[in-house]
Design an enzyme around this catalytic site. Sequence first.
Site: not given
Length: 117
Positions: A49, A51, A69, A103, A111
């Site tokens: 992250y 990414h 994100e 999530h 998402f």
Amino acid sequence: MALPSEIVARQSCVEYCGNTCYWQSDIDAALNKGYSLYQEGETEGSNDYPHAEENYENLPFAVSGPYQEFPILNSFKVYTGGDPGADRVVFNTDGEFAALVTHTGASGDDFVSCSQA
């Protein structure tokens, strides 16, 4: 007794991801860390992250992409690796806030949008 001009503004919930209420300072901290890493070409954690966030779910984002994100943690600490949890801050490659997504309540790895308070 405090006069109205002496009352300090308190932070309050701006978005809910599942049952977690995030303040603007939580969102800003996650976005700033994610964007800083993006600019430096660095990542955190085993999922690398920040990414790319492709928005396969066609969620309504506030700004145009491309998107990245980065985890926003329900512990209200800034992500530095380990379990990223369910919630993400999404920003574009100019560092502009796009959305909070989660999530929680979504199918599989999909998402859903978090909701404004």
